[in-house]
Design a protein around this motif. Structure first.
Motif, PDB file in Angstrom:
ATOM      1  N   GLU A   1       8.364  -9.247 -15.230  1.00 11.01           N
ATOM      2  CA  GLU A   1       7.916  -8.064 -14.502  1.00 11.01           C
ATOM      3  C   GLU A   1       8.313  -8.154 -13.033  1.00 11.01           C
ATOM      4  OE1 GLU A   1       3.743  -6.037 -13.215  1.00 11.01           O
ATOM      5  OE2 GLU A   1       3.906  -6.740 -15.273  1.00 11.01           O
ATOM      6  N   ILE A   2       8.924  -7.089 -12.540  1.00  7.85           N
ATOM      7  CA  ILE A   2       9.297  -7.019 -11.134  1.00  7.85           C
ATOM      8  C   ILE A   2       8.081  -6.547 -10.351  1.00  7.85           C
ATOM      9  CG2 ILE A   2      10.783  -5.890  -9.438  1.00  7.85           C
ATOM     10  CD1 ILE A   2      12.894  -5.643 -11.672  1.00  7.85           C
ATOM     11  N   SER A   3       7.732  -7.305  -9.311  1.00  9.26           N
ATOM     12  CA  SER A   3       6.568  -6.971  -8.498  1.00  9.26           C
ATOM     13  C   SER A   3       7.000  -6.657  -7.072  1.00  9.26           C
ATOM     14  CB  SER A   3       5.574  -8.136  -8.473  1.00  9.26           C
ATOM     15  OG  SER A   3       5.111  -8.420  -9.775  1.00  9.26           O
ATOM     16  N   PHE A   4       6.251  -5.777  -6.436  1.00  5.17           N
ATOM     17  CA  PHE A   4       6.487  -5.414  -5.044  1.00  5.17           C
ATOM     18  C   PHE A   4       5.308  -5.918  -4.223  1.00  5.17           C
ATOM     19  CE2 PHE A   4       8.599  -2.303  -7.675  1.00  5.17           C
ATOM     20  CZ  PHE A   4       9.858  -2.197  -7.099  1.00  5.17           C
ATOM     21  N   TYR A   5       5.609  -6.522  -3.088  1.00 10.50           N
ATOM     22  CA  TYR A   5       4.577  -7.047  -2.215  1.00 10.50           C
ATOM     23  C   TYR A   5       4.810  -6.544  -0.800  1.00 10.50           C
ATOM     24  CZ  TYR A   5       3.589 -10.321  -5.991  1.00 10.50           C
ATOM     25  OH  TYR A   5       3.271 -10.878  -7.196  1.00 10.50           O
ATOM     26  N   LEU A   6       3.726  -6.361  -0.097  1.00  9.37           N
ATOM     27  CA  LEU A   6       3.782  -5.995   1.314  1.00  9.37           C
ATOM     28  C   LEU A   6       2.818  -6.897   2.054  1.00  9.37           C
ATOM     29  CD1 LEU A   6       4.736  -3.999   3.530  1.00  9.37           C
ATOM     30  CD2 LEU A   6       2.749  -2.606   2.949  1.00  9.37           C
ATOM     31  N   THR A   7       3.300  -7.504   3.118  1.00 10.88           N
ATOM     32  CA  THR A   7       2.448  -8.360   3.940  1.00 10.88           C
ATOM     33  C   THR A   7       2.333  -7.736   5.321  1.00 10.88           C
ATOM     34  OG1 THR A   7       3.240 -10.305   2.748  1.00 10.88           O
ATOM     35  CG2 THR A   7       2.152 -10.681   4.859  1.00 10.88           C
ATOM     36  N   VAL A   8       1.104  -7.540   5.758  1.00 16.24           N
ATOM     37  CA  VAL A   8       0.823  -6.997   7.085  1.00 16.24           C
ATOM     38  C   VAL A   8      -0.174  -7.915   7.772  1.00 16.24           C
ATOM     39  CG1 VAL A   8       1.298  -4.587   6.456  1.00 16.24           C
ATOM     40  CG2 VAL A   8      -1.015  -5.491   6.180  1.00 16.24           C
ATOM     41  N   SER A   9      -0.371  -7.721   9.044  1.00 17.15           N
ATOM     42  CA  SER A   9      -1.332  -8.523   9.803  1.00 17.15           C
ATOM     43  C   SER A   9      -2.745  -8.314   9.275  1.00 17.15           C
ATOM     44  CB  SER A   9      -1.308  -8.115  11.277  1.00 17.15           C
ATOM     45  OG  SER A   9      -0.045  -8.318  11.827  1.00 17.15           O
ATOM     46  N   ARG A  10      -3.559  -9.351   9.427  1.00  9.03           N
ATOM     47  CA  ARG A  10      -4.975  -9.222   9.046  1.00  9.03           C
ATOM     48  C   ARG A  10      -5.585  -8.042   9.797  1.00  9.03           C
ATOM     49  NH1 ARG A  10      -6.466 -13.192   5.820  1.00  9.03           N
ATOM     50  NH2 ARG A  10      -5.615 -15.274   6.088  1.00  9.03           N
ATOM     51  N   GLY A  11      -6.405  -7.302   9.097  1.00  6.06           N
ATOM     52  CA  GLY A  11      -7.041  -6.131   9.686  1.00  6.06           C
ATOM     53  C   GLY A  11      -6.237  -4.850   9.489  1.00  6.06           C
ATOM     54  N   LYS A  12      -4.989  -4.973   9.025  1.00  7.07           N
ATOM     55  CA  LYS A  12      -4.141  -3.796   8.810  1.00  7.07           C
ATOM     56  C   LYS A  12      -3.964  -3.498   7.312  1.00  7.07           C
ATOM     57  CE  LYS A  12      -3.286  -3.751  13.218  1.00  7.07           C
ATOM     58  NZ  LYS A  12      -4.006  -2.908  14.106  1.00  7.07           N
ATOM     59  N   GLU A  13      -4.621  -4.287   6.460  1.00  2.22           N
ATOM     60  CA  GLU A  13      -4.450  -4.139   5.015  1.00  2.22           C
ATOM     61  C   GLU A  13      -4.880  -2.757   4.526  1.00  2.22           C
ATOM     62  OE1 GLU A  13      -5.967  -8.409   5.820  1.00  2.22           O
ATOM     63  OE2 GLU A  13      -6.612  -6.379   6.356  1.00  2.22           O
ATOM     64  N   GLU A  14      -6.038  -2.306   4.971  1.00  2.73           N
ATOM     65  CA  GLU A  14      -6.540  -0.998   4.510  1.00  2.73           C
ATOM     66  C   GLU A  14      -5.629   0.136   4.961  1.00  2.73           C
ATOM     67  OE1 GLU A  14      -8.925  -0.327   2.288  1.00  2.73           O
ATOM     68  OE2 GLU A  14      -9.073  -2.514   2.075  1.00  2.73           O
ATOM     69  N   PHE A  15      -5.104   0.049   6.176  1.00  3.47           N
ATOM     70  CA  PHE A  15      -4.148   1.046   6.654  1.00  3.47           C
ATOM     71  C   PHE A  15      -2.938   1.097   5.725  1.00  3.47           C
ATOM     72  CE2 PHE A  15      -0.240   1.981   8.976  1.00  3.47           C
ATOM     73  CZ  PHE A  15      -0.513   3.252   9.459  1.00  3.47           C
ATOM     74  N   ALA A  16      -2.392  -0.083   5.399  1.00  2.00           N
ATOM     75  CA  ALA A  16      -1.217  -0.150   4.529  1.00  2.00           C
ATOM     76  C   ALA A  16      -1.528   0.416   3.140  1.00  2.00           C
ATOM     77  CB  ALA A  16      -0.723  -1.586   4.428  1.00  2.00           C
ATOM     78  N   ILE A  17      -2.667   0.062   2.592  1.00  4.63           N
ATOM     79  CA  ILE A  17      -3.062   0.565   1.268  1.00  4.63           C
ATOM     80  C   ILE A  17      -3.194   2.084   1.290  1.00  4.63           C
ATOM     81  CG2 ILE A  17      -4.970   0.615  -0.405  1.00  4.63           C
ATOM     82  CD1 ILE A  17      -5.330  -2.416   0.184  1.00  4.63           C
ATOM     83  N   ARG A  18      -3.817   2.635   2.335  1.00  6.55           N
ATOM     84  CA  ARG A  18      -3.949   4.109   2.437  1.00  6.55           C
ATOM     85  C   ARG A  18      -2.585   4.780   2.523  1.00  6.55           C
ATOM     86  NH1 ARG A  18      -7.996   2.710   5.990  1.00  6.55           N
ATOM     87  NH2 ARG A  18      -6.757   3.351   7.785  1.00  6.55           N
ATOM     88  N   GLN A  19      -1.646   4.169   3.261  1.00  2.00           N
ATOM     89  CA  GLN A  19      -0.302   4.740   3.368  1.00  2.00           C
ATOM     90  C   GLN A  19       0.383   4.759   2.001  1.00  2.00           C
ATOM     91  OE1 GLN A  19       0.907   6.188   6.207  1.00  2.00           O
ATOM     92  NE2 GLN A  19      -1.153   5.735   6.915  1.00  2.00           N
ATOM     93  N   ILE A  20       0.301   3.648   1.286  1.00  2.00           N
ATOM     94  CA  ILE A  20       0.933   3.544  -0.040  1.00  2.00           C
ATOM     95  C   ILE A  20       0.344   4.568  -0.989  1.00  2.00           C
ATOM     96  CG2 ILE A  20       1.152   2.047  -2.073  1.00  2.00           C
ATOM     97  CD1 ILE A  20       1.191  -0.319   0.059  1.00  2.00           C
ATOM     98  N   GLN A  21      -0.986   4.627  -1.054  1.00  2.00           N
ATOM     99  CA  GLN A  21      -1.636   5.558  -1.974  1.00  2.00           C
ATOM    100  C   GLN A  21      -1.463   7.013  -1.552  1.00  2.00           C
ATOM    101  OE1 GLN A  21      -5.517   3.701  -2.073  1.00  2.00           O
ATOM    102  NE2 GLN A  21      -4.951   2.485  -3.872  1.00  2.00           N
TER     103      GLN A  21
END
Length: 180
Positions: free
Chosen positions: A52-72
């Motif tokens: 299975e091909i997986s996609f990962y995104l790493t952002v600074s601590r505290g920015k995870e929720e921002f990144a998740i909202r952008q993706i969704q």
């Protein structure tokens, strides 16, 4: 870990427009993340066991929720989950790595897949599916780091000179750009 729904060609769209739409969505995601003015890492990986091909995104601590909202927000059926670090490598295996560098100068733009008119990423993904199900892993990692304001200023000034017809050698003179 990002899980995107598979593109369905039965939405009345041509296959050609599907990849262009995905490129547009990824561009929007990268633009939103660049707005944070912090480094981030995007990775496509296949573990050493499985296919299975997986996609990962790493952002600074505290920015995870921002990144998740952008993706969704961009992919309505996407799942984005916080996960521990992963390891694609086989414990007894060998690792090799490469990096890409522009041929002449990093001030020159890279031709995009939209400019080329082909989905260049699909070639990478299709080759990732060819590895062995057990014993081989592969990852493509893109590290994005914001440029300093002085570097951005120099790049824009050089681009302006190039647009006015100056030679590359002359346009990059005294700007500290690498010429090979």
């Amino acid at each position: 870990l990002i899980r995107l729904p598979r593109s369905v060609e039965s939405h009345g769209k041509e296959k050609d427009s599907d990849w262009k739409e995905e490129v547009n969505l990824m561009s929007q995601l990268f633009s939103a993340l660049a707005g944070l003015r912090e480094s981030f890492v995007f990775e496509v990986a296949v573990p050493n066991v499985g296919e299975e091909i997986s996609f990962y995104l790493t952002v600074s601590r505290g920015k995870e929720e921002f990144a998740i909202r952008q993706i969704q927000g961009l992919w309505k059926d996407a799942q984005a989950d916080l996960v521990s670090d992963f390891n694609i490598f086989h414990p007894d295996g060998v690792a090799t790595a490469v990096y890409l560098q522009e041929k002449k100068s990093y001030v020159l733009p890279i031709r995009t897949c939209l400019e080329a008119g082909v989905d260049t990423f699909s070639t990478i993904i299709s080759n990732m599916t060819k590895i062995q199900i057990a014993g081989e892993g592969i990852a493509l990692q893109v590290v994005v780091k914001p440029a300093s304001s002085s570097l951005r200023k120099n790049i824009l000034a050089t681009r302006t000179k190039l647009q006015k017809g100056e030679s590359l050698d002359h346009a990059v003179e005294d700007k500290g750009f690498m010429m090979l």
